[in-house]
Design a protein around this motif. Structure first.
Motif, PDB file in Angstrom:
ATOM      1  N   TRP A 121     -13.099  11.013  29.020  1.00 13.73           N
ATOM      2  CA  TRP A 121     -12.989  11.978  30.110  1.00 13.73           C
ATOM      3  C   TRP A 121     -13.138  11.356  31.498  1.00 13.73           C
ATOM      4  O   TRP A 121     -13.244  12.078  32.500  1.00 13.73           O
ATOM      5  N   ALA A 122     -13.141  10.040  31.588  1.00 14.97           N
ATOM      6  CA  ALA A 122     -13.458   9.385  32.864  1.00 14.97           C
ATOM      7  C   ALA A 122     -12.564   9.819  34.012  1.00 14.97           C
ATOM      8  O   ALA A 122     -12.986   9.779  35.176  1.00 14.97           O
ATOM      9  N   GLY A 123     -11.360  10.262  33.717  1.00 13.78           N
ATOM     10  CA  GLY A 123     -10.455  10.673  34.781  1.00 13.78           C
ATOM     11  C   GLY A 123     -10.749  12.031  35.376  1.00 13.78           C
ATOM     12  O   GLY A 123     -10.223  12.375  36.436  1.00 13.78           O
ATOM     13  N   PHE A 124     -11.622  12.830  34.702  1.00 11.94           N
ATOM     14  CA  PHE A 124     -11.829  14.196  35.210  1.00 11.94           C
ATOM     15  C   PHE A 124     -13.248  14.739  35.043  1.00 11.94           C
ATOM     16  O   PHE A 124     -13.577  15.772  35.639  1.00 11.94           O
ATOM     17  N   ALA A 125     -14.104  14.103  34.266  1.00 11.57           N
ATOM     18  CA  ALA A 125     -15.452  14.641  34.070  1.00 11.57           C
ATOM     19  C   ALA A 125     -16.408  13.538  33.637  1.00 11.57           C
ATOM     20  O   ALA A 125     -15.993  12.471  33.183  1.00 11.57           O
ATOM     21  N   ARG A 126     -17.701  13.846  33.773  1.00 14.84           N
ATOM     22  CA  ARG A 126     -18.745  12.912  33.356  1.00 14.84           C
ATOM     23  C   ARG A 126     -19.479  13.471  32.138  1.00 14.84           C
ATOM     24  O   ARG A 126     -19.544  14.682  31.941  1.00 14.84           O
TER      25      ARG A 126
END
Length: 277
Positions: A203-208
């Motif tokens: 999910w690194a492109g949109f969330a942590r």
């Protein structure tokens, strides 16, 4: 997976966030919507209260204990935020998806999902337990239920382009507890730790995605342990006592807030030093 360069080597760098100049403002949750599973009591309830105190609107999940309804009403009255309780069995994937969708409909978005609902293993040594029902119960709530909640929230985060997922893991995912035997619970919590790290990459492109690993806390989930067992726990804890769930909320606030925008795939152990030796 994160979007990769045309060469296929490495992720495309994400844009750096615009951060408030004052450190206290970094920890504010004003304008955010936070959702907490297992919010009727214990850790979940304290996290929900802390988030409201920090300015967030809060969705509180419960199943068997309706006290979350009272807590939601209190949060609205005391802190002037929007709060609502939702009854949902965390082991029902369709119900989890429907509840998540309803929260987004009611609040307009979802910024933080705390996956906290869980139960303890009370059956003793694994090979002494007849059948598999107890194993299935703990795994279904503590691991599968967490997966359902994370998946539903992750889809919302992806559509928004932002979000923070926080699992309640445990020091039991790091060590083997004694004197009580709880292989099933330990395995479930170890699974959550690695699930979170894996989602942090996916999910690194949109969330942590991060985890908080509590030690022995004074909550209902540890009521199964007799007094002599708790005394043995305290002998192994460098601080010599069980924790108050209020002592955990700072960790959850950090992961939910803009103070942690460069923190993902991390775990914060809050255990009185149990795992340190």
């Amino acid at each position: 997976m994160p979007v990769t360069h045309a060469t296929g080597i490495g992720p495309v760098p994400t844009a750096a966030p615009k951060l408030a100049p004052n450190v206290l403002d970094l920890f504010s949750l004003k304008g955010k919507v936070a959702s907490v599973t297992g919010a009727s009591s214990g850790i979940g309830k304290e996290v929900a209260i802390a988030y409201a105190q920090a300015g967030a609107d809060v969705a509180l999940w419960y199943n068997g204990n309706p006290k979350a309804v009272e807590t939601a009403a209190m949060l609205e009255k005391e802190y002037g935020v929007r709060a609502k309780a939702y009854k949902c069995p965390i082991t029902d994937s369709a119900a989890v998806e429907a509840t998540t969708a309803q929260i987004v409909k009611d609040f307009g978005r979802l910024d933080v999902q705390v996956v906290n609902a869980g139960v303890a293993w009370e059956a003793g040594p694994m090979i002494d337990v007849e059948g598999h029902d107890e194993w299935k119960k703990v795994i279904d709530i503590d691991l599968n239920g967490a997966y359902y909640a994370a998946k539903a929230a992750g889809r919302v985060f992806k559509s928004q382009g932002t979000g923070s997922l926080i699992f309640t893991a445990s020091m039991s995912g790091h060590i083997v507890n004694i004197p009580q035997m709880q292989a099933c619970y330990n395995a479930a919590k170890a699974g959550l730790l690695h699930l979170s790290r894996s989602l942090a990459v996916e999910w690194a492109g949109f969330a942590r995605s991060n985890t908080v690993s509590p030690g022995y806390m004074i909550t209902e989930i540890s009521n199964f342990a007799p007094k002599d067992t708790k005394q043995k726990w305290q002998q192994l804890i460098p601080l010599g006592r069980e924790g108050n769930p209020r002592e955990l909320v700072g960790a959850y606030l950090y992961f939910a807030s803009d103070a942690s925008t460069y923190t993902t795939g991390a775990d914060l152990i809050v255990d009185g030093g149990y795992c340190a030796p």
